[in-house]
Scaffold this motif. Structure first.
Motif, short mmCIF file in Angstrom:
data_model
loop_
_atom_site.label_atom_id
_atom_site.label_comp_id
_atom_site.label_asym_id
_atom_site.label_seq_id
_atom_site.Cartn_x
_atom_site.Cartn_y
_atom_site.Cartn_z
N ARG A 136 29.29 67.32 47.22
CA ARG A 136 29.86 68.57 46.21
C ARG A 136 29.63 69.93 47.20
O ARG A 136 30.44 70.81 47.12
CB ARG A 136 29.21 68.33 44.95
CG ARG A 136 29.81 67.00 44.31
CD ARG A 136 29.33 67.19 42.93
NE ARG A 136 29.84 66.20 42.16
CZ ARG A 136 29.22 64.99 41.67
NH1 ARG A 136 28.09 64.79 42.30
NH2 ARG A 136 29.90 63.98 41.22
N GLN A 137 28.47 70.09 47.65
CA GLN A 137 28.00 71.19 48.50
C GLN A 137 29.18 71.46 49.72
O GLN A 137 29.61 72.66 49.72
CB GLN A 137 26.67 71.49 48.74
CG GLN A 137 26.39 72.53 49.49
CD GLN A 137 26.56 73.96 48.66
OE1 GLN A 137 25.99 73.89 47.54
NE2 GLN A 137 27.32 74.89 49.09
N ARG A 140 32.56 72.32 48.55
CA ARG A 140 32.58 73.86 48.11
C ARG A 140 32.51 74.76 49.13
O ARG A 140 33.25 75.85 49.53
CB ARG A 140 31.67 74.37 47.37
CG ARG A 140 31.48 73.78 45.92
CD ARG A 140 30.21 74.31 44.95
NE ARG A 140 29.25 73.97 45.41
CZ ARG A 140 28.20 73.10 44.90
NH1 ARG A 140 28.94 72.24 43.97
NH2 ARG A 140 27.06 72.76 45.25
N PRO A 212 32.16 79.49 49.64
CA PRO A 212 31.56 80.51 48.72
C PRO A 212 31.66 81.77 49.02
O PRO A 212 31.56 82.64 48.53
CB PRO A 212 30.02 80.14 48.76
CG PRO A 212 29.95 79.19 50.08
CD PRO A 212 31.18 78.54 50.39
#
Length: 240
Positions: A136-137, A140, A212
């Motif tokens: 999931r990181q 992102r 991010p």
């Protein structure tokens, strides 16, 4: 002291590689993170990279060890690491014969309740929540470099891998269109913005940035969704 067995969570583009065992009989048909036993005096990372090469015919690099260890019988314990592909595509090798199929699974598919979940061997299961968090990181942090020539996409992929970044080439489709030969190519990567921008400009492409550190203007649709793109190369629009 238990002997160490190592397993690789090979991650790419927000997915992890699962491999289906053929042996021994009690494990046949079930899934695992590929790997094997450390030889006497062999460092765990070296053992893991060697085992993956023997089993799947590709090269990987260990990037981080996951916490904990799980027992295997009375004499061994399993340790797992995150790894990235550096060369080749993983596939079961005939001379090894340990596996007969591989699959790339998303974080959601690691949930036993998911419709596409696989039957994992018990020693691997405690590591799956850690793997899901890493996926999931990575999702992102993923950016897409869109180009209009297959050879450009392959060149970008090779350069990113050479520089230590995750990279994968996929075929994109334009918003509202069915499959056809004019669709662009995308390189999915975790490389930072400045690296992706340089390559995007060099190959006259388009940067779809979901990381991010992206600006609201740079953020595009979720990975895997159709893009509203021009039908010819277009350079990235930089913010001041």
């Amino acid at each position: 002291m238990r002997k160490v067995v190592v397993a690789a969570a090979i991650v790419r583009g927000g997915r992890v590689l699962a491999a289906r065992r053929t042996t021994p009989p009690e494990a046949a048909g079930r899934w695992e993170l590929p790997g094997g036993k450390c030889e006497p005096g062999e460092p765990p990372a070296a053992a893991l990279e060697r085992e993956v090469a023997e089993e799947l015919g590709c090269e990987v690099e260990v990037t981080a060890w996951l916490p904990g260890a799980t027992p295997i019988g009375e004499t061994h314990e399993l340790r797992a690491a995150l790894a990235r592909l550096t060369r080749g595509e993983p596939a079961p090798t005939e001379h090894d014969g340990t596996h007969d199929e591989v699959r790339w699974l998303t974080a959601d598919e690691l949930d036993p309740a998911h419709e596409n979940a696989v039957d994992w061997l018990e020693p691997d299961r405690p590591f799956l929540p850690h793997v899901a968090a890493a996926l999931r990181q990575q999702a992102r942090d993923t950016r897409r470099i869109i180009v209009f020539e297959a050879e450009h996409a392959e060149a970008i992929e090779q350069r990113l891998r050479h520089d230590g970044f995750d990279a994968e080439v996929v075929r994109e489709r334009l918003q509202g269109e069915d499959d056809d030969e004019d669709h662009p190519w995308a390189v999915l990567t975790d490389a930072p913005s400045i690296v992706a921008e340089v390559l995007t400009d060099e190959y006259d492409g388009w940067l779809d940035e979901d990381g991010p550190d992206s600006t609201p203007e740079q953020r595009g649709p979720a990975a895997g969704s159709p893009l509203d793109l021009p039908t010819a190369p277009r350079r990235i629009k930089r913010t001041p």
